[in-house]
Design a protein around this motif. Structure first.
Motif, PDB file in Angstrom:
ATOM      1  N   GLY A 351      16.350   2.791  75.547  1.00 56.02           N
ATOM      2  CA  GLY A 351      16.001   1.201  75.088  1.00 56.02           C
ATOM      3  C   GLY A 351      16.031   1.151  73.180  1.00 56.02           C
ATOM      4  O   GLY A 351      17.700   1.097  73.109  1.00 56.02           O
ATOM      5  N   TYR A 352      15.353   1.181  72.797  1.00 49.98           N
ATOM      6  CA  TYR A 352      15.587   0.567  71.047  1.00 49.98           C
ATOM      7  C   TYR A 352      16.634   2.087  70.408  1.00 49.98           C
ATOM      8  O   TYR A 352      17.167   1.369  69.577  1.00 49.98           O
ATOM      9  N   PHE A 358      23.767   2.097  68.581  1.00 52.76           N
ATOM     10  CA  PHE A 358      25.168   1.225  68.470  1.00 52.76           C
ATOM     11  C   PHE A 358      24.366  -0.602  68.078  1.00 52.76           C
ATOM     12  O   PHE A 358      23.891  -1.049  68.549  1.00 52.76           O
ATOM     13  N   PRO A 359      23.695  -0.490  66.310  1.00 53.29           N
ATOM     14  CA  PRO A 359      23.529  -2.107  66.152  1.00 53.29           C
ATOM     15  C   PRO A 359      24.327  -3.063  66.310  1.00 53.29           C
ATOM     16  O   PRO A 359      23.481  -3.954  66.392  1.00 53.29           O
ATOM     17  N   GLU A 360      25.302  -2.645  66.571  1.00 57.02           N
ATOM     18  CA  GLU A 360      26.099  -4.434  66.983  1.00 57.02           C
ATOM     19  C   GLU A 360      25.710  -4.639  68.334  1.00 57.02           C
ATOM     20  O   GLU A 360      25.250  -5.929  68.167  1.00 57.02           O
ATOM     21  N   LEU A 361      25.360  -4.173  68.845  1.00 55.87           N
ATOM     22  CA  LEU A 361      24.762  -4.504  70.239  1.00 55.87           C
ATOM     23  C   LEU A 361      23.341  -4.906  70.088  1.00 55.87           C
ATOM     24  O   LEU A 361      23.277  -6.565  70.534  1.00 55.87           O
ATOM     25  N   LEU A 362      22.353  -4.984  69.069  1.00 49.29           N
ATOM     26  CA  LEU A 362      21.254  -5.483  68.929  1.00 49.29           C
ATOM     27  C   LEU A 362      21.844  -6.984  67.983  1.00 49.29           C
ATOM     28  O   LEU A 362      21.065  -7.727  68.069  1.00 49.29           O
ATOM     29  N   GLY A 363      22.699  -6.845  67.702  1.00 46.64           N
ATOM     30  CA  GLY A 363      22.679  -7.751  66.626  1.00 46.64           C
ATOM     31  C   GLY A 363      22.879  -8.918  67.322  1.00 46.64           C
ATOM     32  O   GLY A 363      22.656 -10.000  67.006  1.00 46.64           O
ATOM     33  N   ALA A 364      24.064  -8.736  68.184  1.00 45.16           N
ATOM     34  CA  ALA A 364      24.364  -9.492  68.907  1.00 45.16           C
ATOM     35  C   ALA A 364      23.530 -10.101  70.014  1.00 45.16           C
ATOM     36  O   ALA A 364      23.348 -11.764  70.329  1.00 45.16           O
ATOM     37  N   ALA A 368      22.245 -14.335  68.920  1.00 41.19           N
ATOM     38  CA  ALA A 368      22.526 -15.051  70.574  1.00 41.19           C
ATOM     39  C   ALA A 368      20.641 -15.648  71.246  1.00 41.19           C
ATOM     40  O   ALA A 368      20.271 -17.183  71.745  1.00 41.19           O
ATOM     41  N   ILE A 369      19.837 -14.314  71.062  1.00 41.01           N
ATOM     42  CA  ILE A 369      18.830 -15.522  71.814  1.00 41.01           C
ATOM     43  C   ILE A 369      18.089 -15.925  70.755  1.00 41.01           C
ATOM     44  O   ILE A 369      17.329 -17.775  71.236  1.00 41.01           O
ATOM     45  N   ARG A 395      11.349  -1.832  61.645  1.00 41.88           N
ATOM     46  CA  ARG A 395      13.062  -1.659  60.972  1.00 41.88           C
ATOM     47  C   ARG A 395      12.348  -2.763  62.822  1.00 41.88           C
ATOM     48  O   ARG A 395      13.702  -3.629  62.355  1.00 41.88           O
ATOM     49  N   PHE A 396      12.671  -3.056  64.213  1.00 42.11           N
ATOM     50  CA  PHE A 396      12.639  -3.994  64.733  1.00 42.11           C
ATOM     51  C   PHE A 396      12.632  -5.232  64.483  1.00 42.11           C
ATOM     52  O   PHE A 396      13.038  -5.976  64.565  1.00 42.11           O
ATOM     53  N   VAL A 397      10.836  -4.692  64.434  1.00 44.13           N
ATOM     54  CA  VAL A 397      11.082  -6.360  63.526  1.00 44.13           C
ATOM     55  C   VAL A 397      11.198  -7.529  62.396  1.00 44.13           C
ATOM     56  O   VAL A 397      11.655  -8.304  62.602  1.00 44.13           O
TER      57      VAL A 397
END
Length: 548
Positions: A351-352, A358-364, A368-369, A395-397
């Protein structure tokens, strides 16, 4: 006198029809022959596994992407180099091919059960691979769905992914299984197809082909060889239920007009988002994005993701869409990232937590969203799975806001997050409760294990107490609290959730009408009274009895 069996009512509806049992898996012969030519025996084993892999891939052709993904994953398992090496070693030691495959797969299954979580759910996949390989080696009938030439009630010990993925709702009237829990893949599939289903019905093992069954998947009963009067009563009740559902439309609300948004759980794109967008619902409460990642050889780029998100957002123009960021990790492996070995992946990096590694996955993904939302003008929200603390939530928000996404929240799937919900809501725009995983972690019970189905009953008082705690925190902070687990599809439980203060319910499309109708049977005051009384119950049965 007709025999009445009981189980867990997994997907509502009532039908009468002849039973047809799932094809039995082949059994190993009583005598184990000697291996005289190891090379030839190994070739037989490899040919059998290759045949199974090819058949699974063939079944995947033309199926919706989420279905195809399940079958593709199975085919990859059948071709696993580690399995090949293990079978080769067993045959070299004198074990014939059928026994070698069965024994080595059993070893893999033990490891998956010990890992728990998503990996434990793959045990059934390996069972199916082994059964199919043995059928090839022993020249036996392939196990799987029956085809008696007429509609039937499917009866099985349990259903494998390959069977559920290829089930034809035009032929299958209902599903009855001996095993399976309230949140198993069988339940999710049955609800998505609108098929009546009863799981965790151990006595179903006594049912034989051709027996007439009256399946009441509202009450959770299966009547064997029902009388004409019983059939008539069942049909009349079902007709009344369907008629009542057909008269409901519009937004979710209680009898006195208190709003409870009715949203949809949406998975892979399949044939397009148009069919699900046509459902009379108020938006999307859970868009699962992992289908873009799990079978990809390389990480999907921003453009590829944006194109999919745009199609979804355009389909739901004018309605809110909640996108769950990547729910993958050690227990849902990705081919393009290397995870550390973990003794218990269900409690590992997933999950998070994957985004922190791997922060690049979330950043991409957030990029895109955000681009898709800007291009379509859609009402887009994002939420992160498997968040346990307010620090993670913040952090996520913050990351989502920095990418230009105005509304960001987190999922409540672990008890720690539920217990500190007020802190999480203080730094989030909303939360959504995933009751499937919250049940699993609260009761330390694998959600796919039918033997523990009672613990995973969504009416369990401990689970309902956690939901109430989160809903209360939402009221205190003035933030929305939704539910997107299978519990949201229960029309009666929906009334309890409304009374607790839950603001939205997200479910499979066929469940919307029943939940809408259920909400409209009680005022908000009556729902609140029911919620208070349910929380005093000590068993699921007592909790259900509160609403009759």
């Amino acid at each position: 006198m007709p025999e009445r069996l009981t189980g867990y009512p997994a997907s509502p509806g009532a039908v009468t029809g002849p039973a047809a049992r799932l094809g039995e898996p082949p059994s190993l012969p009583d005598t184990k022959p000697a291996v005289t030519d190891p090379a030839a025996e190994l070739a037989r084993a490899r040919d059998a596994l290759a045949t199974v892999a090819e058949e699974l891939q063939r079944r995947a052709e033309g199926k919706p992407k989420d279905v195809a993904d399940v079958l593709f994953t199975q085919s990859v398992m059948a071709k696993d180099p580690g399995l090949d090496q293990a079978v080769q070693a067993a045959i070299s030691a004198g074990t014939p091919a059928p026994w070698a495959i069965r024994e080595e797969l059993a070893g893999y299954q033990d490891a998956l059960r010990a890992a728990g979580g998503y990996l434990a759910e793959r045990v059934a996949d390996l069972d199916d691979i082994g059964d199919r390989a043995l059928a090839v080696l022993l020249d036996a009938p392939m196990p799987g769905l029956p085809d008696p030439g007429h509609p039937y009630v499917l009866v099985a010990g349990d259903l494998s992914p390959a069977d559920t993925a290829t089930l034809d709702p035009a032929k299958v009237l209902a599903i009855v299984t001996e095993r399976g829990g309230p949140t198993s893949h069988t339940v999710i599939l049955a609800r998505s197809l609108g098929l009546p289903a009863i799981v965790a019905c151990p006595a179903a093992k006594s049912i034989v082909d051709g027996q007439v069954l009256a399946v009441d998947a509202v009450a959770g009963t299966v009547t064997v060889d029902p009388s004409a009067d019983e059939i008539a009563r069942l049909q009349a009740g079902e007709q009344a239920r369907v008629a009542a559902l057909s008269t409901t439309s519009g937004p979710g609300r209680t009898l006195d007009g208190h709003p409870v948004k009715l949203l949809l759980n949406v998975g892979a794109e399949g044939a397009g988002f148009e069919p699900v967008a046509a459902v009379d619902a108020e938006g999307v409460g859970l868009f699962r994005t992992e289908f873009l990642f799990l079978d990809a050889e390389t990480a999907p780029g921003v453009e590829e993701q944006e194109a999919v998100y745009r199609r979804l957002f355009e389909g739901f123009a004018g309605r809110p869409v909640v996108v769950r960021t990547l729910d993958a990790g050690a227990d849902k492996p990705l081919k393009f990232v290397a995870f550390d070995d973990e003794p218990n992946p269900a409690l590992g990096v997933r999950g998070y937590r994957t985004a922190t590694k791997f922060p690049e996955l979330l950043g991409a993904q957030l990029t895109a969203i955000a681009r898709a939302a800007a291009a379509t003008g859609a009402q887009v929200q994002v939420m992160a799975p498997m968040v346990a603390t307010a620090v993670e939530a913040r952090r996520f928000v913050t990351a989502a806001h920095e990418h230009g996404i105005a509304s960001a929240g987190v999922m409540i799937e672990v008890p720690a997050a539920a217990l500190r919900a007020r802190e999480l809501l203080a730094v989030s725009d909303f939360v959504s409760i995933g009751t499937n995983d919250l049940s699993q972690y609260t009761f330390a019970a694998d959600r796919m294990l039918g033997a523990l189905g009672e613990l995973l009953d969504p009416w369990q008082p401990a689970l309902l107490q956690l939901v109430a705690l989160v809903a209360h925190a939402g009221a205190e902070t003035g933030k929305p609290v939704g539910i997107c687990g299978e519990a949201a599809a229960d029309p009666v439980l929906a009334q309890v959730f409304a009374g607790m203060g839950v603001t939205s319910l997200s479910m499979a499309p066929p469940a919307v009408a029943a939940v809408r109708a259920g909400l409209r049977t009680r005022t908000l005051a009556e729902c609140r009274d029911a919620a208070e009384r349910v929380l005093t119950a000590t068993t699921p049965e007592q909790a259900r009895a509160v609403l009759g």
